[in-house]
Design a protein around this motif. Structure first.
Motif, short mmCIF file in Angstrom:
data_model
loop_
_atom_site.label_atom_id
_atom_site.label_comp_id
_atom_site.label_asym_id
_atom_site.label_seq_id
_atom_site.Cartn_x
_atom_site.Cartn_y
_atom_site.Cartn_z
N GLY A 199 4.79 87.35 -30.37
CA GLY A 199 5.24 87.07 -31.72
C GLY A 199 4.10 87.18 -32.80
O GLY A 199 3.99 85.97 -33.28
N VAL A 200 3.72 88.10 -33.15
CA VAL A 200 2.56 88.19 -34.36
C VAL A 200 3.21 88.44 -35.44
O VAL A 200 2.66 89.49 -36.05
CB VAL A 200 1.39 88.82 -33.81
N GLY A 201 3.79 87.39 -35.96
CA GLY A 201 4.34 87.48 -37.25
C GLY A 201 3.51 86.93 -38.26
O GLY A 201 2.22 86.65 -38.24
N THR A 202 4.41 86.12 -39.29
CA THR A 202 3.47 85.44 -40.30
C THR A 202 2.86 84.33 -39.65
O THR A 202 1.69 84.04 -39.99
CB THR A 202 4.43 85.01 -41.36
N VAL A 203 3.49 83.45 -38.87
CA VAL A 203 2.96 82.47 -38.12
C VAL A 203 1.85 82.83 -37.39
O VAL A 203 0.56 82.20 -37.25
CB VAL A 203 3.89 81.42 -37.53
N GLY A 204 2.11 83.64 -36.39
CA GLY A 204 1.13 84.25 -35.31
C GLY A 204 -0.32 84.72 -36.07
O GLY A 204 -1.17 84.49 -35.70
N GLU A 205 0.07 85.46 -37.18
CA GLU A 205 -1.39 85.66 -37.83
C GLU A 205 -1.93 84.71 -38.67
O GLU A 205 -3.34 84.60 -38.25
CB GLU A 205 -0.84 86.75 -38.97
N SER A 206 -1.32 83.62 -38.79
CA SER A 206 -1.75 82.45 -39.49
C SER A 206 -2.64 81.68 -38.41
O SER A 206 -3.94 81.35 -38.62
CB SER A 206 -1.03 81.76 -40.06
N VAL A 207 -1.99 81.75 -37.21
CA VAL A 207 -2.72 81.02 -36.13
C VAL A 207 -4.17 81.91 -35.64
O VAL A 207 -5.20 81.07 -35.58
CB VAL A 207 -1.75 81.09 -34.74
N VAL A 208 -4.07 83.30 -35.69
CA VAL A 208 -5.41 83.79 -35.61
C VAL A 208 -6.30 83.48 -36.57
O VAL A 208 -7.46 83.23 -36.43
CB VAL A 208 -5.03 85.34 -35.33
N LYS A 209 -5.73 83.61 -37.99
CA LYS A 209 -6.88 83.37 -39.00
C LYS A 209 -7.40 82.06 -38.93
O LYS A 209 -8.57 81.72 -39.11
CB LYS A 209 -5.88 83.52 -40.23
N ILE A 210 -6.59 80.97 -38.65
CA ILE A 210 -7.10 79.58 -38.82
C ILE A 210 -8.12 79.07 -37.77
O ILE A 210 -9.09 78.73 -37.79
CB ILE A 210 -5.97 78.59 -38.51
N LEU A 211 -7.79 79.90 -36.07
CA LEU A 211 -8.63 79.77 -35.16
C LEU A 211 -10.06 80.35 -35.60
O LEU A 211 -11.02 79.74 -35.23
CB LEU A 211 -8.25 80.22 -34.05
N ASN A 212 -10.23 81.38 -36.34
CA ASN A 212 -11.20 82.09 -36.68
C ASN A 212 -12.14 81.28 -37.78
O ASN A 212 -13.16 81.25 -37.60
CB ASN A 212 -11.02 83.59 -36.81
N LYS A 213 -11.33 81.14 -38.77
CA LYS A 213 -11.94 80.43 -39.96
C LYS A 213 -12.51 79.04 -39.50
O LYS A 213 -13.66 78.53 -40.18
CB LYS A 213 -11.02 80.43 -40.96
N ASN A 214 -11.92 78.25 -38.94
CA ASN A 214 -12.20 76.92 -38.51
C ASN A 214 -12.53 76.76 -37.16
O ASN A 214 -12.59 75.57 -36.68
CB ASN A 214 -10.84 76.03 -38.76
N ARG A 215 -13.39 77.74 -36.43
CA ARG A 215 -13.70 77.78 -35.31
C ARG A 215 -14.53 76.61 -34.72
O ARG A 215 -14.20 76.08 -33.71
CB ARG A 215 -14.65 79.13 -34.81
N ASP A 216 -15.66 76.19 -35.80
CA ASP A 216 -16.55 75.21 -35.38
C ASP A 216 -15.77 73.77 -35.18
O ASP A 216 -16.02 73.27 -34.29
CB ASP A 216 -17.64 75.11 -36.41
#
Length: 422
Positions: free
Chosen positions: A8-25
């Motif tokens: 289910g890559v909707g609004t929340v799913g897209e945000s999960v991917v975005k946050i994992l990438n942006k705050n990876r460190d």
């Protein structure tokens, strides 16, 4: 490395991917491992997504992938989501979900299936507020005496607008839809079902009680008018849709409905689309949790906190907070035995004897009036706005049944419960 599959890559799913990438460190430092999204499952492969990850339209392709460690279920719904999560657990994969409806109906079955496999669901209640962790861990030394929560931002936005601006329900709902706070079909929110699903999850953690939405009292906000807010302001109340759990001996009240709550209480000050939850423990006293209850980023923040917990240690806390059943054997209290003050709005013919007759009906049902206002409605009709002293739900319902049958009553009476700290 922890590999995650999102169903289910909707609004929340897209945000999960975005946050994992942006705050990876910082996420990697806190988890002790790198966390990557390996694949996502969607219903429509043709729709453009705001993330660049491999996609499939078959959720079971992700579940059967041995390289994926954690399944994040964000598809929504109940029946299909249950099949997907059940299969993931049977395949020994850790699961994180934000699906409150799924848990409202199947939390105990899923706990049994999960056994020692991590199954986490912080995002299922109040979005970015860590209320699951607070109840399951931070307050675990306490008997929980009560939970009172504003758990639906749509309803809170509407009621706040009606209170602050004197607006009516219909136009305010339309504005909420235009702003994206309410769905095109808002029934699930405004009739109280969304808040009820969340309450049932919290009640399982607090009391070990198994109840379904059909077992509890659920009422929405559609009957509330600007007149009700006039009365509330006059007597020092706010009107909120509250999800309420109360422990009385070995019984637990579970209910969702509009409430008149004293303005000095913290829960009354939670306005707009925000959520707020008050939890009273027998030793800690009252603790209050406030924050965004919905939205892609807030919900994704809670999802990722669960992923980090799993990455840190593999096994998490008992899913519903109990390693063995409560020996006290909590049971669900009957709705008819709720004890409360009540507010009534009754549209009547403006003629002598009407108020006396209503007072007599109330008195014959062991109900006394605490305060009253009369507001002219037309040349021939008036609205009686009154509040009662504490009585039982079954008593007020019997009185209302008699009142609505009277020929001087011109519309269905409106009743709102009054929630005061005792």
């Amino acid at each position: 490395m922890i590999r995650v599959g999102i169903i289910g890559v909707g609004t929340v799913g897209e945000s999960v991917v975005k946050i994992l990438n942006k705050n990876r460190d910082i996420i990697s430092a806190r988890a002790g491992k790198e966390i990557v999204v390996a694949k996502g499952a969607v219903r429509n492969l043709g729709r453009k997504r705001g993330v660049d990850i491999p996609l499939t339209d078959d959720p079971y392709e992700i579940i059967e992938d041995d390289s994926i460690d954690i399944i994040v279920e964000l598809m929504g719904g109940v029946d299909e989501a249950y099949k997907v999560v059940k299969k993931a657990l049977e395949n020994k994969k850790a699961v994180v979900t934000a699906n409150k409806a799924l848990l409202a109906y199947h939390r105990y079955e899923l706990q049994e299936i999960a056994g020692g496999i991590p199954f986490e669901f912080e995002a299922s209640v109040a979005g970015g507020i860590p209320i699951i962790k607070a109840l399951r861990e931070g307050l675990s030394a306490n008997h929980i005496e009560a939970i009172k929560g504003i758990m639906n931002g749509t309803c809170n936005f509407i009621l706040t607008k009606m209170d602050k601006e004197g607006a009516d329900f219909g136009p305010t709902l339309k504005e909420a839809q235009e702003l994206g706070y309410a769905e095109a079909d808002p029934t699930f929110d405004i009739e109280g079902y969304d808040a009820a699903h969340k309450l049932l999850i919290l009640a399982s953690i607090a009391y070990g009680i198994d109840a379904k939405p059909e077992d509890i009292l659920i009422e929405g906000i559609t009957k509330i008018s600007s007149l009700d807010f006039e009365f509330a302001r006059e007597f020092g109340y706010a009107i909120k849709l509250l999800a309420i759990a109360k422990k009385n001996g070995n019984e637990v009240e579970l209910r969702v409905h509009p409430v008149l709550v004293p303005k000095e209480e913290m829960i009354a000050k939670v306005d707009g689309v925000m959520n707020g939850i008050s939890v009273i423990g027998d030793f800690v006293g009252e603790t209050m949790y406030y924050g965004p209850g919905a939205g892609g980023d807030a919900t994704a923040s809670a999802v990722i906190s669960n992923i980090i917990d799993i990455a840190r240690g593999g096994k998490c806390s008992p899913m519903l907070g109990f390693k063995r059943p409560l020996e006290t054997g909590m049971t669900l209290a009957a709705s008819e035995n709720i004890s409360s003050k009540y507010y009534l709005r009754i549209s009547v013919l403006d003629r002598p004897g009407v108020l006396a007759d209503i007072a007599q009906i109330l008195g014959e049902n062991s109900i006394s009036v605490e305060s009253m206002l009369q507001k002219p409605q037309s040349k021939t009709t008036a609205n009686l706005l009154l509040s009662t002293h504490v009585c039982l739900e079954k008593e007020i319902q019997k009185a209302l049944e008699r009142i609505r049958a009277k020929d001087y009553v011109k519309a269905e009476p409106v009743m709102i419960r009054v929630e005061e700290r005792q």
